[in-house]
Enzyme design. Structure first.
Site, PDB file in Angstrom:
ATOM      1  N   CYS A  23      78.819  29.312   6.489  1.00 58.97           N
ATOM      2  CA  CYS A  23      79.691  28.928   7.621  1.00 58.97           C
ATOM      3  C   CYS A  23      79.715  27.433   7.925  1.00 58.97           C
ATOM      4  O   CYS A  23      80.697  26.947   8.489  1.00 58.97           O
ATOM      5  CB  CYS A  23      79.276  29.700   8.873  1.00 58.97           C
ATOM      6  SG  CYS A  23      77.568  29.407   9.362  1.00 58.97           S
ATOM      7  N   GLY A  49      79.599  24.941   5.712  1.00 59.80           N
ATOM      8  CA  GLY A  49      80.182  24.144   4.631  1.00 59.80           C
ATOM      9  C   GLY A  49      81.663  23.870   4.847  1.00 59.80           C
ATOM     10  O   GLY A  49      82.237  24.273   5.864  1.00 59.80           O
ATOM     11  N   MET A  76      84.461  25.057   3.355  1.00 58.76           N
ATOM     12  CA  MET A  76      85.328  26.231   3.475  1.00 58.76           C
ATOM     13  C   MET A  76      84.965  27.074   4.698  1.00 58.76           C
ATOM     14  O   MET A  76      85.838  27.640   5.346  1.00 58.76           O
ATOM     15  CB  MET A  76      85.276  27.080   2.194  1.00 58.76           C
ATOM     16  CG  MET A  76      86.054  26.511   1.031  1.00 58.76           C
ATOM     17  SD  MET A  76      87.760  26.080   1.453  1.00 58.76           S
ATOM     18  CE  MET A  76      88.384  27.615   2.084  1.00 58.76           C
ATOM     19  N   THR A 132      82.709  32.368  -3.726  1.00 59.62           N
ATOM     20  CA  THR A 132      81.870  31.367  -4.397  1.00 59.62           C
ATOM     21  C   THR A 132      82.095  31.431  -5.908  1.00 59.62           C
ATOM     22  O   THR A 132      82.182  32.524  -6.468  1.00 59.62           O
ATOM     23  CB  THR A 132      80.384  31.639  -4.065  1.00 59.62           C
ATOM     24  OG1 THR A 132      80.216  31.487  -2.663  1.00 59.62           O
ATOM     25  CG2 THR A 132      79.457  30.698  -4.789  1.00 59.62           C
ATOM     26  N   THR A 133      82.172  30.281  -6.546  1.00 62.25           N
ATOM     27  CA  THR A 133      82.380  30.237  -8.001  1.00 62.25           C
ATOM     28  C   THR A 133      81.070  29.837  -8.706  1.00 62.25           C
ATOM     29  O   THR A 133      80.097  29.490  -8.054  1.00 62.25           O
ATOM     30  CB  THR A 133      83.504  29.245  -8.375  1.00 62.25           C
ATOM     31  OG1 THR A 133      83.140  27.954  -7.884  1.00 62.25           O
ATOM     32  CG2 THR A 133      84.826  29.674  -7.784  1.00 62.25           C
ATOM     33  N   ALA A 137      88.362  33.888  -8.013  1.00 62.96           N
ATOM     34  CA  ALA A 137      87.983  32.488  -8.188  1.00 62.96           C
ATOM     35  C   ALA A 137      88.917  31.582  -7.407  1.00 62.96           C
ATOM     36  O   ALA A 137      88.608  30.418  -7.165  1.00 62.96           O
ATOM     37  CB  ALA A 137      88.029  32.130  -9.664  1.00 62.96           C
ATOM     38  N   HIS A 175      89.561  18.211 -10.176  1.00 59.83           N
ATOM     39  CA  HIS A 175      88.962  18.452  -8.855  1.00 59.83           C
ATOM     40  C   HIS A 175      88.220  17.209  -8.377  1.00 59.83           C
ATOM     41  O   HIS A 175      87.905  16.315  -9.163  1.00 59.83           O
ATOM     42  CB  HIS A 175      87.986  19.632  -8.911  1.00 59.83           C
ATOM     43  CG  HIS A 175      88.657  20.976  -8.891  1.00 59.83           C
ATOM     44  ND1 HIS A 175      89.058  21.610 -10.044  1.00 59.83           N
ATOM     45  CD2 HIS A 175      89.024  21.791  -7.869  1.00 59.83           C
ATOM     46  CE1 HIS A 175      89.636  22.762  -9.729  1.00 59.83           C
ATOM     47  NE2 HIS A 175      89.631  22.891  -8.416  1.00 59.83           N
ATOM     48  N   LYS A 182      82.553  18.439  -6.750  1.00 56.40           N
ATOM     49  CA  LYS A 182      82.499  19.790  -7.335  1.00 56.40           C
ATOM     50  C   LYS A 182      81.371  19.894  -8.362  1.00 56.40           C
ATOM     51  O   LYS A 182      81.222  19.030  -9.220  1.00 56.40           O
ATOM     52  CB  LYS A 182      83.845  20.152  -7.974  1.00 56.40           C
ATOM     53  CG  LYS A 182      83.901  21.602  -8.429  1.00 56.40           C
ATOM     54  CD  LYS A 182      85.318  22.046  -8.713  1.00 56.40           C
ATOM     55  CE  LYS A 182      85.382  23.471  -9.204  1.00 56.40           C
ATOM     56  NZ  LYS A 182      84.883  24.466  -8.255  1.00 56.40           N
ATOM     57  N   GLY A 222      86.245  27.760 -11.691  1.00 58.33           N
ATOM     58  CA  GLY A 222      86.380  29.216 -11.780  1.00 58.33           C
ATOM     59  C   GLY A 222      87.835  29.608 -11.948  1.00 58.33           C
ATOM     60  O   GLY A 222      88.160  30.582 -12.653  1.00 58.33           O
TER      61      GLY A 222
HETATM   62  N1  LIG Z   1      87.639  31.176  -4.410  1.00 59.46           N
HETATM   63  C1  LIG Z   1      88.256  30.103  -3.910  1.00 59.46           C
HETATM   64  O1  LIG Z   1      89.482  30.106  -3.675  1.00 59.46           O
HETATM   65  C2  LIG Z   1      87.456  28.877  -3.592  1.00 59.46           C
HETATM   66  C3  LIG Z   1      88.058  27.798  -2.935  1.00 59.46           C
HETATM   67  C4  LIG Z   1      87.258  26.720  -2.561  1.00 59.46           C
HETATM   68  C5  LIG Z   1      85.894  26.743  -2.867  1.00 59.46           C
HETATM   69  N2  LIG Z   1      85.368  27.797  -3.540  1.00 59.46           N
HETATM   70  C6  LIG Z   1      83.935  27.884  -3.848  1.00 59.46           C
HETATM   71  O2  LIG Z   1      83.240  28.205  -2.643  1.00 59.46           O
HETATM   72  C7  LIG Z   1      81.915  27.640  -2.674  1.00 59.46           C
HETATM   73  C8  LIG Z   1      81.691  26.810  -1.427  1.00 59.46           C
HETATM   74  O3  LIG Z   1      82.613  25.743  -1.366  1.00 59.46           O
HETATM   75  P1  LIG Z   1      82.551  24.633  -0.206  1.00 59.46           P
HETATM   76  O4  LIG Z   1      83.528  23.582  -0.594  1.00 59.46           O
HETATM   77  O5  LIG Z   1      82.666  25.270   1.131  1.00 59.46           O
HETATM   78  O6  LIG Z   1      81.047  24.094  -0.429  1.00 59.46           O
HETATM   79  P2  LIG Z   1      80.078  23.384   0.610  1.00 59.46           P
HETATM   80  O7  LIG Z   1      78.949  22.834  -0.203  1.00 59.46           O
HETATM   81  O8  LIG Z   1      80.822  22.470   1.512  1.00 59.46           O
HETATM   82  O9  LIG Z   1      79.530  24.587   1.515  1.00 59.46           O
HETATM   83  C9  LIG Z   1      78.614  25.550   1.068  1.00 59.46           C
HETATM   84  C10 LIG Z   1      77.767  25.995   2.259  1.00 59.46           C
HETATM   85  O10 LIG Z   1      76.914  27.048   1.799  1.00 59.46           O
HETATM   86  C11 LIG Z   1      75.607  26.808   2.293  1.00 59.46           C
HETATM   87  N3  LIG Z   1      74.621  27.429   1.417  1.00 59.46           N
HETATM   88  C12 LIG Z   1      74.070  26.936   0.266  1.00 59.46           C
HETATM   89  N4  LIG Z   1      73.157  27.795  -0.222  1.00 59.46           N
HETATM   90  C13 LIG Z   1      73.130  28.852   0.623  1.00 59.46           C
HETATM   91  C14 LIG Z   1      72.363  30.052   0.672  1.00 59.46           C
HETATM   92  N5  LIG Z   1      71.437  30.322  -0.265  1.00 59.46           N
HETATM   93  N6  LIG Z   1      72.581  30.910   1.684  1.00 59.46           N
HETATM   94  C15 LIG Z   1      73.486  30.643   2.657  1.00 59.46           C
HETATM   95  N7  LIG Z   1      74.229  29.493   2.676  1.00 59.46           N
HETATM   96  C16 LIG Z   1      74.046  28.617   1.678  1.00 59.46           C
HETATM   97  C17 LIG Z   1      75.468  25.291   2.362  1.00 59.46           C
HETATM   98  O11 LIG Z   1      74.437  24.901   3.290  1.00 59.46           O
HETATM   99  C18 LIG Z   1      76.874  24.879   2.808  1.00 59.46           C
HETATM  100  O12 LIG Z   1      76.961  24.801   4.219  1.00 59.46           O
HETATM  101  C19 LIG Z   1      81.864  26.861  -3.998  1.00 59.46           C
HETATM  102  O13 LIG Z   1      81.290  27.712  -4.991  1.00 59.46           O
HETATM  103  C20 LIG Z   1      83.321  26.587  -4.333  1.00 59.46           C
HETATM  104  O14 LIG Z   1      83.553  26.399  -5.714  1.00 59.46           O
HETATM  105  C21 LIG Z   1      86.117  28.868  -3.901  1.00 59.46           C
END
Ligand SMILES: NC(=O)c1ccc[n+]([C@@H]2O[C@H](COP(=O)([O-])OP(=O)(O)OC[C@H]3O[C@@H](n4cnc5c(N)ncnc54)[C@H](O)[C@@H]3O)[C@@H](O)[C@H]2O)c1
Length: 252
Positions: free
Chosen positions: A9, A11, A13, A86-87, A110, A143, A147, A153
């Protein structure tokens, strides 16, 4: 009102989804889970997943591949439908996703955007005509410099769509620097560019003799993924156990 637990929450996204849900009368985030509570949410945050026992209809995950195993166990124990965004999951984790989907509803994609999911269908039609006629297929993705995983993904999912359309006869090539040889006709080349703040670009190139067709999707903001994830969560709440993807959400 669909009650959502937001995993990851704090991060990027997680915050995009929090803002979108705040303006949505049919959804509510009832709790968040994140390893670090950055204090940027309006709902309770649990830094240890096991401590979150808040009642909810569905969980949305945008966190880290490192978190996937504990997350799948948590959702299974609680019989909680999960939208996995998550990817970068390992082969073992992907197998665990399939096992988990036998017990609870799991939607994994993805890329949560409507545009990319439509593109996946379009390139399958194109591949059936063009690859069959001898066109080479290449994917280039771009990207931002933060990243972690490469190729994206989404690029892999696009390659899987092409390959599936061609009866899985193709293999993927990520790096041509180690071998001095011509490309094989049954390969899909995938190249990754990283830099600046590029939200996400994916180009699928069909290169034939004297003609090239390119399909390109550009993401201008992360809101497109957030919107798709919220739609997916609303779709998944109350569904029977099984493996779902964004095509199911789009088709309703
Ligand atoms: N499927 C999609 O459409 C799509 C789109 C954007 C991003 N993503 C993926 O989503 C993921 C997150 O992206 P983001 O940009 O928000 O990243 P981010 O690094 O900004 O946020 C990730 C959050 O997860 C937390 N986190 C890390 N390890 C954790 C754990 N073990 N338990 C609980 N929380 C934990 C971190 O503290 C952080 O707040 C990445 O894998 C990204 O590639 C997927």
């Amino acid at each position: 009102m669909v009650k959502i637990i937001m995993h990851g929450c704090c991060g990027h996204m997680g915050q995009v989804i929090s803002d979108l849900v705040a303006q949505d009368d049919s959804a509510e985030i009832v709790a968040g889970i994140d390893v670090t509570d950055k204090g940027n949410t309006t709902y309770p945050v649990f830094t240890n997943i096991k401590e979150c026992q808040t009642e909810a209809d569905v969980l949305i995950d945008f966190s880290s591949a490192k978190a996937a195993d504990a997350l799948l166990e948590y959702c299974t124990e609680r019989n909680l439908p999960v939208v996995l965004c998550t990817t970068g999951l390992s082969e073992e984790q992907l197998a665990k996703v399939e096992e988990t989907a036998k017990k609870i509803p799991v939607l994994k994609s993805a890329n949560m955007s409507l545009g990319i999911n439509t593109l996946m269908k379009l390139i399958q039609d194109a591949a059936k005509v063009l690859a069959t006629a001898g066109f080479d297929m290449e994917i280039v993705e771009k990207h931002h410099h933060l990243k972690l995983d490469a190729p994206s993904g989404t690029a892999l999912a696009l390659a899987d769509s092409l390959n599936e359309a061609m009866d899985n006869q193709y293999h993927y090539v990520y790096d041509r620097s180690q071998k001095r040889e011509m490309r094989d006709s049954k390969e899909i080349g995938i190249s990754a560019v990283r830099g600046g703040t590029i939200v996400g670009e994916h180009e699928v190139i069909f290169a034939g003799t004297d003609e090239v067709i390119e399909f390109k999707h550009t993401a201008y903001s992360k809101a497109i993924f957030g919107k798709g994830a919220i739609e997916a969560a609303k779709f998944l709440a109350g569904k029977p156990a099984g493996r779902y993807d964004m095509a199911d959400v789009i088709e309703g």
